[in-house]
Design an enzyme around this catalytic site. Structure first.
Site, PDB file in Angstrom:
ATOM      1  N   LYS A  93      -7.690  -0.416  -1.980  1.00  0.00           N
ATOM      2  CA  LYS A  93      -7.017  -0.703  -0.721  1.00  0.00           C
ATOM      3  C   LYS A  93      -7.124   0.481   0.239  1.00  0.00           C
ATOM      4  O   LYS A  93      -7.172   0.300   1.461  1.00  0.00           O
ATOM      5  CB  LYS A  93      -5.543  -1.046  -0.959  1.00  0.00           C
ATOM      6  CG  LYS A  93      -4.779  -1.504   0.286  1.00  0.00           C
ATOM      7  CD  LYS A  93      -5.375  -2.773   0.877  1.00  0.00           C
ATOM      8  CE  LYS A  93      -4.680  -3.207   2.165  1.00  0.00           C
ATOM      9  NZ  LYS A  93      -3.263  -3.567   1.992  1.00  0.00           N
ATOM     10  N   LYS A 127       1.302   5.223   8.181  1.00  0.00           N
ATOM     11  CA  LYS A 127       1.393   5.407   6.719  1.00  0.00           C
ATOM     12  C   LYS A 127       0.033   5.237   6.043  1.00  0.00           C
ATOM     13  O   LYS A 127      -0.392   6.093   5.255  1.00  0.00           O
ATOM     14  CB  LYS A 127       2.385   4.406   6.129  1.00  0.00           C
ATOM     15  CG  LYS A 127       2.354   4.299   4.602  1.00  0.00           C
ATOM     16  CD  LYS A 127       3.272   3.217   4.093  1.00  0.00           C
ATOM     17  CE  LYS A 127       2.831   1.812   4.452  1.00  0.00           C
ATOM     18  NZ  LYS A 127       1.730   1.315   3.591  1.00  0.00           N
ATOM     19  N   THR A 153       0.859  -1.181   0.000  1.00  0.00           N
ATOM     20  CA  THR A 153       0.000   0.000   0.000  1.00  0.00           C
ATOM     21  C   THR A 153       0.896   1.232   0.000  1.00  0.00           C
ATOM     22  O   THR A 153       1.535   1.542   1.002  1.00  0.00           O
ATOM     23  CB  THR A 153      -0.900   0.004   1.249  1.00  0.00           C
ATOM     24  OG1 THR A 153      -1.620  -1.216   1.317  1.00  0.00           O
ATOM     25  CG2 THR A 153      -1.883   1.170   1.206  1.00  0.00           C
TER      26      THR A 153
END
Length: 293
Positions: A170, A242, A94
């Protein structure tokens, strides 16, 4: 089909061990410790990422962030210079929509396809080919990578015919996962502060409408962290720093407010500021736990 798996971390290693049952797999990780674990699991190692990918038809990449991806592909020892024309990269990480779109364009100019294929399901499911894999890829790249993608996934969804669409899906997935982990940790902390047996509380919650995969998976480790024990690290706090940053940035890009996701992001940032970045993400239970004198 020859496959290189680059990045033999919590997800990369079980994916490599599963794929080697069907394909010829070589691997590489910058960590000697992870390399040894891979060797112990029977994965054939090479001395560098470029060496591992030189003869690969498909290079499966499992890195932590955009910076690692760019270094792996185009750094001083970048793999693209040594890859076969017509090979493809499957990116399972990702890293964000814009990053993937930019990398895909550059790879295309070098004759390399990109399947934007972030995965979800955790290490145990990765080792059984039981992942959710959401793919954004041009049709010819998707067809080329399909045997590998199908082996990885129990649920393979081609969400868009261009790189970046997998990241978009995602991003939506991580919004829910990040919120669920933070909410579950908060609930179990409250159970503890109210004097409940947290294990019994968790069992009760998992049998009712409040159940979620993240609560059931992270709950036992969150309870360990609450009681000062060191939980096994399966997904780090800094990974969700993140990921939630990607979520809130994507929302800003389209002019959408995501107040629940933003609140969850702050929980992970608080964990990071307390030195929990390398700890299991369930440890954020201690962000909301009251400090007692």
């Amino acid at each position: 089909m020859n496959i290189a798996v680059l990045g033999l971390g919590a997800m990369g290693l079980p994916m490599a061990t599963w794929l080697q049952e069907t394909f010829t797999v070589t691997g590489f990780d910058i960590s000697a410790e992870r390399g040894q674990l891979a060797a112990d699991a029977g994965v054939t190692l090479r001395g560098s990422a470029r060496e591992a990918s030189a003869d690969a038809d498909v290079v499966l990449v499992a890195v932590r962030n955009q910076e690692q991806l760019e270094e792996l592909l185009y750094g001083a020892e970048g793999i693209v210079a040594g890859m076969k024309q017509g090979a493809s990269v499957i990116l399972t990480s990702t890293v964000g929509i814009q990053a993937v779109e930019e990398v895909a364009a550059r790879l295309g100019g070098d004759g390399i396809g990109l399947a934007d294929a972030p995965v979800s399901g955790g290490p145990a499911r990765a080792g059984k080919g039981d992942l959710l894999v959401t793919v954004g890829a041009y049709p010819e790249v998707f067809e080329h990578c399909s045997p590998v993608l199908e082996a990885m996934a129990s649920n393979l969804v081609w969400v868009g015919e261009a790189p970046g669409k997998g990241q978009a899906m995602k991003t939506v997935n991580q919004l829910l996962c990040g919120v669920h982990i933070a909410a579950g940790a908060e609930a179990l902390a409250l159970a503890g502060e109210l004097g409940l047996d947290q294990h019994k509380a968790l069992d009760a919650l998992m049998s009712g409408a409040a159940a979620s995969f993240m609560l059931g998976d992270r709950g036992p480790r969150a309870i360990q962290a609450y009681h000062g024990e060191t939980a096994e690290v399966k997904s780090r706090v800094d990974i969700f720093v993140k990921d939630m940053g990607i979520v809130t940035s994507a929302a800003k890009m389209v002019g959408m407010a995501v107040p629940v996701a933003a609140a969850a992001e702050q929980v992970y940032l608080q964990g990071l500021s307390r030195g929990q970045g390398a700890m299991d993400d369930s440890s954020v239970i201690n962000v909301t736990k009251p400090v007692k004198g």
